[in-house]
Design an enzyme around this catalytic site. Structure first.
Site, mmCIF file in Angstrom:
data_model
loop_
_atom_site.group_PDB
_atom_site.id
_atom_site.type_symbol
_atom_site.label_atom_id
_atom_site.label_comp_id
_atom_site.label_asym_id
_atom_site.label_seq_id
_atom_site.Cartn_x
_atom_site.Cartn_y
_atom_site.Cartn_z
ATOM 1 C CG LEU A 219 -1.952 1.127 1.307
ATOM 2 C CD1 LEU A 219 -2.984 0.982 0.221
ATOM 3 C CD2 LEU A 219 -2.595 1.172 2.681
ATOM 4 C CG ASP A 220 -0.619 4.603 0.326
ATOM 5 O OD1 ASP A 220 -1.285 4.611 -0.725
ATOM 6 O OD2 ASP A 220 -1.116 4.794 1.442
ATOM 7 C CG ASP A 221 6.499 0.627 -0.767
ATOM 8 O OD1 ASP A 221 7.105 1.568 -0.228
ATOM 9 O OD2 ASP A 221 7.052 -0.412 -1.162
#
Lengths: 284, 284, 284, 284
Positions: C227-229
């Site tokens: 996530l969000d990486d």
């Protein structure tokens, strides 16, 4: 949602001003939420914006002039008061480029701009579909060199019928006459697609491109009789490089214009702007 | 540390240019590290910067003109070559405000600016202590309206004796004569404390304050005969508000000027700037 | 309008690469318009974007693989080619917040985004009116914890039927499953309303407000399993102060998100993005 | 130069606060120059900064506590008063990187920072030449893991002897102990070379480089017991691209750190910072 009063004040500075204003509000039961003042220039001209909760305030705002008169007289204060609830009536004038228009309509719809928009005027038919989408009355008023006086009479008539308090030129490409402007002092906001005072007048992107600047800008200002010379409300800039074509400048400019114009309109309708000479004081 | 060659090229665009240049370097054993080109304007004028590792390159750079001549001739290329190791000789001219001076000297000392600074000239004695701190020869050359021609002769003499390749006007408050400028074409960089072309000439901060702009700027440019009109190398801006006095503008301006001037000087000494008309192409 | 080819390349660097590529294009009659290369990391991994005019180019692009094979093999080049005319097919997924959606649709309509948008999917009915205004097929696919696998199957089916090449999550508030993501590697762009890696996950504006930062941001990135990486494509920031409420952050954030997401989408569809590890190289 | 008093106040909000404060100053003959207040959070905690001209003010500031006591008690106000003339005593702690140090010393010398700097401490000898140039007493206190407690005792002893009111960590690379920090609550300012809360701890530029962010930052904050977690005073950012190496990040970071740290120090010594929870309110 809070129910508050917003008071804007202008006067020569004098000892005791802040105390007199704060006292007045307090003694009549008002709870001050914001108090911002500024003393402009070497002569320390006093400008202030005060907001207070009307819960418990002991008289109706329509009686404010009467109650405030002694203080206003003593300090030679020019003032304006509104309720935070009040939604001013705004007209949008637009030509072919519709990015600022679409942006303003969107922001109004989602509540970012607390105003009514009962009127849209354009010299081109293209913008009508946006007016329709947002249920805003649209008037097509073509403008030629010859028809301009007649067109302006019609425009002003529409503004009056709709009790318009603010006129937003959202890339409206016609220069307004002195007569028009004089009827709406500090009530017409224009967006100019340059970093004023650089690149006044026509084709500012072309001018910027030709000069080889490394940064372009956009400027929202009140309209006065002198072209692109009115008090500046807001400006923003973006970096460009030798890779950017004129079209790239136009595209980057659009993003600046939208943000700058909407911010200026918001500050105006939220009563955050005071004038001092040809300059604006923004109480953010 | 890498030992590389940097080649700057300018010519009308023609099919096969990139191939011809890349081939030339490759066939002589060079390993290209960076290759950046730009085709400016509608006529697609070709500008390029190529850097290659000299390890394994088969001839000495002093023979480059001879080897490159056929290609240069075929494509009408104007070019300039340097080694990445080369540290150009820079002179700084300064008056009373010393923030840009101190900033440049610091950056040079810590290696951010890969140049020699064998000469500092000022029309005021104040800067001498900084010259002394950094062991840089300092010359005090006062300038009055009468003594200016004589002063400039002395300045140019010093520049020549020291084989100066770049003259940096670090808030040097005297306007250089056309004769001076003509001897250092595209070799004099000035910092102007405004967002050019806004606020040309004297007291730009006062001009900005009076106009009520919401953003101020600084501009580094090559000096040409027309005041503040030369090719812009770099610009930067900072927000201001009605709260900012002239003194605040001056202070915020200092931070802009330091960054903008040092960046322009760095790009120049790293051979990243090409001119196209009155505009710069910066190969960052 | 120019008819050109855009070639993206990735391979380990080797002497002669630029020459080989430029030669190949030249010898087949191509006129190079842009040539930008970058050597990433200490191992100097080679990434390049080359654009050339197809006027006079001697073979059809569908035969490019055959003709380019020898060079690709020699240098172990992974490549992708497209015509500048080509308009990729983009799907937009959206939930309740529609500012990015409206912004993308507007930019596509005026030609700023050169793509087709044949598909919109939302888990809320609100966005349908914008789809209708722009004549885009709209599919309402509600998502609950239980229905998610089924909803994703339906979504993927729609993406396939429409030959979608890029999926834009325009504030789509559902986390996609690993299975979904794996089918669109480097083809899903998300906008996260923080300056990543700060404030990963839910309610980033609340997190920013609580931490008392002075600047907020927005980040567009490719979606990966974590996530969000994923690789960051673009970021932008805006100043805030103690005066800003959470609502002010949300409002300022909207302007950032619109600009950042649209820029990322534009770079993707203009074939300006190459990946190197978990990082993006943007050839602007 | 004006001779004024600056009063900072903190208390729970209550009706009549502004009036009580303004009245107090007015009735004792003070002419208010600036009055800025802020009501933080949903509970509307009141924070204010008032500055008034001491010309004509009827009692000496050393008697302020006595005169102000009734109001302070009534409204539970915590307050602090200073004269605008007062120059606080600041110590600078520095390690090897000296860009922030040189910048602070320069700004202090030209009057941008209205403070005394009677003490410099470093764990490296390199900074001594700058101390000498500016005639500032310099103490070399090497720090090893073993000697740290002893070194800190020596440091604190020096801070006490010199009546230091603010400690500036100008890229001081040692983590201070809890005991040290507790003795200077909200009196130690640190510069961290990242956009906090991203990249806490060691090597933030390396972390930023590895994550592939498109913007880097710097953060000035008050030091608390938790590393890099204290109230943020100021932040600034700069764009980077795939072309930037770690060294480029370090260089761009330097310019950010100088500006951010000096601004934080200036606001502190001008009494413009109030704390509310773990957040700062800056009255610019």
């Amino acid at each position: 949602m809070k129910n508050s009063a917003i008071l804007l004040l202008r006067c020569p500075d004098r000892k005791g001003l802040d105390a007199a204003i704060a006292d007045f509000i307090y003694w009549h039961g008002g709870d001050i939420l914001h108090f911002e003042q500024h003393q402009a220039g070497e002569e320390r001209f006093y400008l202030a914006r005060v907001e207070w909760d009307l819960e418990g305030f002991e008289f109706d705002l329509k009686d404010f002039p009467k109650w405030f008169a002694p203080i206003a007289e003593e300090f030679s204060i020019r003032w304006r008061i509104t309720r935070s609830h009040y939604r001013p009536r705004v007209a949008i004038l637009v030509s072919k480029y519709d990015h600022c228009l679409v942006d303003l309509l969107y922001r109004q719809r989602i509540g970012e701009l607390a105003c009514e928009i009962p009127l849209m005027i354009s010299n081109h038919p293209d913008a009508k579909r946006h007016a329709d989408f947002h249920d805003i009355p649209f008037h097509l008023i073509p403008v030629t060199k010859e028809s301009k006086p007649e067109a302006e009479r019609w425009q002003i008539e529409l503004l009056r019928q709709n009790n318009i308090e603010l006129v937003v030129l959202a890339r409206y490409m016609q220069v307004l006459s002195r007569e028009f402007i004089e009827q709406y002092p500090q009530q017409i906001i224009n967006i100019h697609h340059s970093f004023l005072p650089a690149f006044v007048g026509a084709k500012p992107h072309q001018q910027a491109f030709d000069r080889g600047v490394k940064i372009i800008g956009a400027t929202a200002h009140y309209v006065t009789e002198v072209l692109d010379d009115g008090p500046i409300i807001e400006q923003a800039v973006a970096r460009i490089s030798h890779r950017d074509t004129i079209e790239d400048l136009v595209q980057k400019g659009r993003d600046l214009e939208k943000v700058v114009l909407s911010r200026a309109v918001r500050w105006h309708i939220e009563n955050r702007i005071l004038l001092y000479g040809n300059k604006t004081v923004i109480f953010e």
